[in-house]
Design an enzyme around this catalytic site. Sequence first.
Site, PDB file in Angstrom:
ATOM      1  N   ASP A   1      19.096 -35.843 106.777  1.00 54.75           N
ATOM      2  CA  ASP A   1      19.685 -35.203 105.279  1.00 54.75           C
ATOM      3  C   ASP A   1      19.981 -33.915 106.051  1.00 54.75           C
ATOM      4  OD1 ASP A   1      18.196 -33.919 107.303  1.00 54.75           O
ATOM      5  OD2 ASP A   1      15.789 -34.465 105.930  1.00 54.75           O
TER       6      ASP A   1
ATOM      7  N   HIS B   1      18.011 -31.087 103.269  1.00 57.48           N
ATOM      8  CA  HIS B   1      16.781 -31.347 104.078  1.00 57.48           C
ATOM      9  C   HIS B   1      15.837 -30.512 103.224  1.00 57.48           C
ATOM     10  CE1 HIS B   1      13.243 -31.265 107.556  1.00 57.48           C
ATOM     11  NE2 HIS B   1      13.446 -29.987 107.207  1.00 57.48           N
TER      12      HIS B   1
ATOM     13  N   SER C   1       8.648 -31.059 106.179  1.00 51.93           N
ATOM     14  CA  SER C   1       9.664 -30.955 108.111  1.00 51.93           C
ATOM     15  C   SER C   1       7.959 -30.731 108.809  1.00 51.93           C
ATOM     16  CB  SER C   1      10.838 -29.558 107.563  1.00 51.93           C
ATOM     17  OG  SER C   1      11.096 -29.331 108.880  1.00 51.93           O
TER      18      SER C   1
END
Length: 415
Positions: free
Chosen positions: A273, A298, A64
């Site tokens: 995602d 995610h 991320s």
Amino acid sequence: MIFGKATGEEHTSLLVLVKTKQIGVLCVFFWVYRLQEAMDAFAEKLESVYKASGEKKINVISHSMGGLLVKCFMSLHSDIFEKYVQNWIAIAAPFRGAPGYITSTLLNGMSFVNGWEQNFFVSKWSMHQLLIECPSIYELMCCPYFKWELPPVLELWREKESEDGVGTSGVVLESYRSLESLEVFTKSLCDNKADYCGEAIDLPFNWKIMEWAHETKKVLHTAKLPSKVKFYNIYGTNLATPHSVCYGNENMPVKDLTNLRYFQPTYICVDGDGTVPVESAMADGLEAVARVGVPGEHRGILNDHRVFRMLKQWLNVGEPDPFYNPINDYVILPTTFEMEEHHENGVEVASVKESWDIISDGNKNDASTVSSISVSQPGDDQNPQAEARATLTVHPQGDGRQHVELNAVSVSVDA
């Protein structure tokens, strides 16, 4: 060694890599990047892991916003990055932002859990008040200079004033691109306040942080991958991901922008995602060895067995698997290959028979399938008359295994 913030569960599979082989592995998760403290801490961590691994170059795995921290550091300190890093694998990195998710976060707040679990977590609006001063949230806003296939927009159903300026004459759908939407953010948060021990603290849209974020995006845009570092990009797919956001409707238009916090947003979604669109995650702007999409959420993608297998393959951990293809996560086992040719009296016949087994955990088809194709070519002065036919048969074997047979034959006749 883990660097950043994430749950212990998300670390489990990645830690196995460190235990499996004596290599320097640095995992980078959530961070507020480009702050000098973050850059200094990252440099120190690179050096410490490098020394702890016997001065072997490090494999960096980011998730991320950790990917943006790594890219930002690489842009500002390319020499240090090249000295210590051998491979960098970015997972679910929002290289061009997460426009839909961040738009609703700034206007309505963010909730990491749903249902009854919300009773044990920070409320959605309290989370908003915490994030309104967070630089990384502004840095994840829609990148206005990126050529989106479909530019993200903020839409508002608003009452339309009558021509005489008295009253309204219906509703209209207003649409704002990324830079235009900043005015909406400013107006909607102009009276935003947080209560702290009975004291009201002003928390408007922070333009100073916005300017900071703009400079960060410049740094990210100029990042170059050092020649001795290999880069891999894994991103999540197959989930509806917020891209554009709309507030209000024809029956309930937005009358006062300061009341946007009470409206439930609706989204125009794209593939991603659930948080980061595929288009954003793929746009790393670097020379990647591979970019691979994995169906997954995610955060949950960190626990995906396919991601773990790719990491093992790319980092050369464990026993080598010569038939594993990390691009599609199949193990291909060739079983037979036969080819014959016959030529007699101006007629040439060639046949090919090939079969192999494909092993994939994602296969759920129980029925056999047959596909065929045929091609013919009329003869002329330059080429003989020819015809070819191929048949592909797939037989599911259970446990994710499929047996595939290819039979092809061609016939050509000399003119």
